[in-house]
Design a protein around this motif. Sequence first.
Motif, short mmCIF file in Angstrom:
data_model
loop_
_atom_site.label_atom_id
_atom_site.label_comp_id
_atom_site.label_asym_id
_atom_site.label_seq_id
_atom_site.Cartn_x
_atom_site.Cartn_y
_atom_site.Cartn_z
N MET A 1 -6.13 -0.21 7.29
CA MET A 1 -4.84 -0.43 6.75
C MET A 1 -4.30 0.94 6.40
O MET A 1 -3.17 1.38 6.45
CB MET A 1 -4.68 -1.25 5.56
N LEU A 2 -5.05 1.72 5.73
CA LEU A 2 -4.78 3.06 5.26
C LEU A 2 -4.31 4.02 6.31
O LEU A 2 -3.63 4.60 6.15
CB LEU A 2 -5.87 3.58 4.19
N ALA A 3 -5.24 3.92 7.38
CA ALA A 3 -5.08 4.80 8.49
C ALA A 3 -3.84 4.31 9.09
O ALA A 3 -3.06 5.27 9.63
CB ALA A 3 -6.35 4.43 9.47
N GLY A 4 -3.54 3.01 9.27
CA GLY A 4 -2.36 2.45 9.98
C GLY A 4 -1.00 3.20 8.94
O GLY A 4 -0.07 3.47 9.64
N LEU A 5 -1.09 3.21 7.87
CA LEU A 5 0.23 3.57 6.93
C LEU A 5 0.42 4.97 6.83
O LEU A 5 1.48 5.51 7.15
CB LEU A 5 -0.29 3.10 5.37
N VAL A 6 -0.94 5.92 7.29
CA VAL A 6 -0.54 7.15 7.24
C VAL A 6 -0.31 7.74 8.81
O VAL A 6 0.67 8.50 8.79
CB VAL A 6 -2.13 7.76 7.32
N VAL A 7 -0.66 6.78 9.70
CA VAL A 7 -0.14 7.03 10.98
C VAL A 7 1.41 6.69 11.24
O VAL A 7 2.32 7.30 11.75
CB VAL A 7 -1.00 6.07 12.07
N GLY A 8 1.97 5.71 10.45
CA GLY A 8 3.15 5.08 10.61
C GLY A 8 4.04 5.95 9.48
O GLY A 8 5.16 5.96 10.24
N ILE B 1 -4.44 6.65 -4.81
CA ILE B 1 -5.18 6.55 -3.71
C ILE B 1 -5.85 5.05 -3.72
O ILE B 1 -6.30 4.93 -4.93
CB ILE B 1 -6.34 7.41 -3.34
N SER B 2 -6.01 4.44 -2.59
CA SER B 2 -6.63 3.00 -2.50
C SER B 2 -7.43 2.73 -1.21
O SER B 2 -6.89 2.73 -0.31
CB SER B 2 -5.67 1.93 -2.87
N LEU B 3 -8.83 2.57 -1.38
CA LEU B 3 -9.42 2.16 -0.39
C LEU B 3 -9.80 0.62 -0.46
O LEU B 3 -10.81 0.22 0.30
CB LEU B 3 -10.73 3.07 -0.05
N GLY B 4 -9.09 0.05 -1.06
CA GLY B 4 -9.67 -1.67 -1.29
C GLY B 4 -8.63 -2.60 -1.16
O GLY B 4 -8.57 -3.50 -1.71
N HIS B 5 -7.41 -2.08 -0.42
CA HIS B 5 -6.12 -2.99 -0.10
C HIS B 5 -6.67 -4.41 0.35
O HIS B 5 -5.98 -5.40 0.45
CB HIS B 5 -5.29 -2.07 0.29
N LEU C 1 0.78 -1.15 0.00
CA LEU C 1 0.19 0.09 -0.02
C LEU C 1 0.64 1.41 -0.11
O LEU C 1 0.49 2.31 -0.75
CB LEU C 1 -0.82 0.30 1.07
N ASN C 2 2.05 1.25 0.69
CA ASN C 2 3.04 2.29 0.49
C ASN C 2 3.54 2.59 -0.80
O ASN C 2 3.75 3.80 -1.13
CB ASN C 2 3.79 1.95 1.50
N VAL D 1 -13.75 3.71 -6.75
CA VAL D 1 -13.63 2.53 -7.37
C VAL D 1 -13.02 1.40 -6.46
O VAL D 1 -13.46 0.37 -6.67
CB VAL D 1 -12.84 2.68 -8.99
N THR D 2 -11.83 1.60 -5.90
CA THR D 2 -11.16 0.86 -4.98
C THR D 2 -12.15 0.60 -4.00
O THR D 2 -12.19 -0.73 -3.38
CB THR D 2 -9.98 1.12 -4.54
N LEU D 3 -12.81 1.52 -3.30
CA LEU D 3 -13.75 1.20 -2.43
C LEU D 3 -14.98 0.19 -2.53
O LEU D 3 -14.95 -0.85 -1.89
CB LEU D 3 -14.28 2.41 -1.80
N ALA D 4 -15.21 0.22 -4.06
CA ALA D 4 -16.15 -0.57 -4.41
C ALA D 4 -15.89 -1.96 -4.40
O ALA D 4 -16.65 -3.01 -4.09
CB ALA D 4 -16.70 -0.12 -5.92
N ILE D 5 -14.60 -2.14 -4.91
CA ILE D 5 -14.08 -3.47 -4.77
C ILE D 5 -14.00 -4.21 -3.45
O ILE D 5 -14.38 -5.26 -3.34
CB ILE D 5 -12.83 -3.48 -5.30
N ALA D 6 -13.85 -3.41 -2.35
CA ALA D 6 -13.57 -3.91 -1.19
C ALA D 6 -15.03 -4.26 -0.50
O ALA D 6 -15.40 -5.15 0.15
CB ALA D 6 -12.84 -2.86 -0.05
N ILE D 7 -16.24 -3.50 -1.03
CA ILE D 7 -17.29 -3.87 -0.60
C ILE D 7 -18.08 -4.86 -0.86
O ILE D 7 -18.76 -5.53 -0.43
CB ILE D 7 -18.40 -2.27 -0.81
N PHE D 8 -17.90 -5.28 -2.43
CA PHE D 8 -18.57 -6.36 -2.98
C PHE D 8 -17.83 -7.82 -2.88
O PHE D 8 -18.27 -8.75 -2.91
CB PHE D 8 -18.89 -6.21 -4.51
N LEU D 9 -16.69 -7.51 -2.27
CA LEU D 9 -15.86 -8.77 -2.04
C LEU D 9 -16.60 -9.78 -0.97
O LEU D 9 -16.49 -10.99 -1.27
CB LEU D 9 -14.36 -8.42 -1.69
N VAL D 10 -16.98 -9.37 0.13
CA VAL D 10 -17.49 -9.99 1.04
C VAL D 10 -18.65 -10.94 0.81
O VAL D 10 -18.67 -12.12 0.82
CB VAL D 10 -17.90 -9.25 2.35
#
Length: 328
Positions: A254-261, A65-69, A55-56, A124-133
């Motif tokens: 994950m995205l929040a963790g990377l930004v904080v890290g 940007i990616s919200l579907g990692h 992700l980094n 678009v990346t968020l949509a990928i994460a939403i429909f996966l489950v």
Amino acid sequence: MSAREGLAGFAALRWRWIAAAVVLLAVLWAPFQLVPFRVFQFTMVLVYAVALLGLNLLVGHAGQISLGHGAFFAVGAYGAAIMMDRWDLPYPVTLPAAAALAFAIGLGLGVPATRLRGLYLALVTLAIAIFLVPLLKRFEPVTGGSMGLTLEKPRPPAWSGLAEDQWLYFLTLAVAAAAFLLTFGVLRSRVGRALHSVRDNETAAEVMGVRLAFYKRFAFAWSAMLAGAAGCVYTWVIGFVSPDSFAVTLSITMLAGLVVGGLGSAWGPLLGGLFVMFVPSLSQDVNKAAPGVIFGLLIIAVMYVAPTGLAGLAGRAAHSFDKTLRKG
């Protein structure tokens, strides 16, 4: 440069090498001194660090940007689980196979990155994460549906003399070390320079001859490959996969963790892995009724104290230490 400044610079470099050696010794020493549950926790830190490394590269170094990692993480986890459970493949084979599968999917899904940017790409990346489950729940004969799949964890060979938790820790450490070295080599090459140019100014990069579409798709594919490898190791360590483990909140965390890290930092993924592993459980311990509130407040507090992330804060501390040595 004066002789005094040269000696001070050498002393600062020496302290950095000493600090790196201490960290390495601590990493190798930890599984023999900690209780099994703590070893498991630090094993998971390494798993998340590998995922955040990808992700980094995508967000921090390529500026996409990616919200579907978490979806690519799930691809690696389920790919390994299906190969081990349905096809009875040995676990070492599942790592390259899961990474290759995630790479191929990331390469295909990287196509929108060549046409979209900013908020549109994030959606678009968020949509990928939403429909996966729901997709994983639908194909129950293969994925186990809502019940998931239970697997046998890799057992340590007799010659190693290690307990199961220690063996899994060192397996994960080896994968993490290989992933960090490989990514470091990529970023030091012309590919890394091209990714940075795309991040900094796409128009200028294109004028200089950088193929934007190629490098954006490369970043997505490489990021997905590392997430897939991390997902595979996650399956080894947990021994169980279920769709609810890979909800959209995982991608956001994950995205929040990377930004904080520390976005774009070499140490950011590792510090982010510590954040992803320990902060949610800490939030749960502080307030069982509203862990999300505590989690959010902790993120705000860290960002207020360290706007460039924990890695940036550590870098400023190291720089101040170097200046002290040079003045001394």
